[in-house]
Motif scaffolding. Structure first.
Motif, mmCIF file in Angstrom:
data_model
loop_
_atom_site.group_PDB
_atom_site.id
_atom_site.type_symbol
_atom_site.label_atom_id
_atom_site.label_comp_id
_atom_site.label_asym_id
_atom_site.label_seq_id
_atom_site.Cartn_x
_atom_site.Cartn_y
_atom_site.Cartn_z
ATOM 1 N N ASP A 1 35.896 42.698 43.665
ATOM 2 C CA ASP A 1 36.821 41.687 43.170
ATOM 3 C C ASP A 1 38.050 42.390 42.621
ATOM 4 O O ASP A 1 37.964 43.118 41.635
ATOM 5 C CB ASP A 1 36.141 40.856 42.087
ATOM 6 C CG ASP A 1 37.006 39.728 41.576
ATOM 7 O OD1 ASP A 1 38.164 39.581 42.028
ATOM 8 O OD2 ASP A 1 36.532 38.971 40.712
ATOM 9 N N ASN B 1 40.441 41.348 40.923
ATOM 10 C CA ASN B 1 40.849 40.909 39.595
ATOM 11 C C ASN B 1 39.971 41.466 38.489
ATOM 12 O O ASN B 1 40.370 41.497 37.341
ATOM 13 C CB ASN B 1 40.830 39.379 39.512
ATOM 14 C CG ASN B 1 41.824 38.765 40.460
ATOM 15 O OD1 ASN B 1 42.899 39.300 40.651
ATOM 16 N ND2 ASN B 1 41.462 37.659 41.064
ATOM 17 N N ASN B 2 38.749 41.886 38.807
ATOM 18 C CA ASN B 2 37.814 42.326 37.784
ATOM 19 C C ASN B 2 37.337 43.745 38.015
ATOM 20 O O ASN B 2 36.179 44.042 37.814
ATOM 21 C CB ASN B 2 36.606 41.373 37.741
ATOM 22 C CG ASN B 2 37.003 39.997 37.302
ATOM 23 O OD1 ASN B 2 37.797 39.838 36.389
ATOM 24 N ND2 ASN B 2 36.461 38.993 37.958
#
Length: 68
Positions: free
Chosen positions: A54, A56-57
């Motif tokens: 991911d 974003n993470n």
């Protein structure tokens, strides 16, 4: 999708884990990768087994069970 060879540290960072944890994940899934940089083909296998990281993470720690 992978476009170039990467270090284990780079791949681990994508998942928000340490290189040592990545090594454990690979060992638990019986995935053997060559020494040195991780090839594009090997990266594709890692991403297939654990899922695409991911974007974003990338700093969040995840267990392999959370990735499946």
């Amino acid at each position: 999708m992978a476009k170039r060879a990467k270090s284990r540290l780079e791949i681990a960072a994508e998942y928000g884990i340490s290189a040592r944890t990545l090594s454990r994940w690979l060992k638990n899934k019986k995935i053997q990768i060559s020494n040195g940089l991780v090839t594009v083909k090997e990266q594709e296998l890692i991403y297939k087994v654990f899922g695409e990281p991911d974007k974003n993470n990338q700093n969040d720690s995840k267990s392999p069970s959370e990735l499946n």
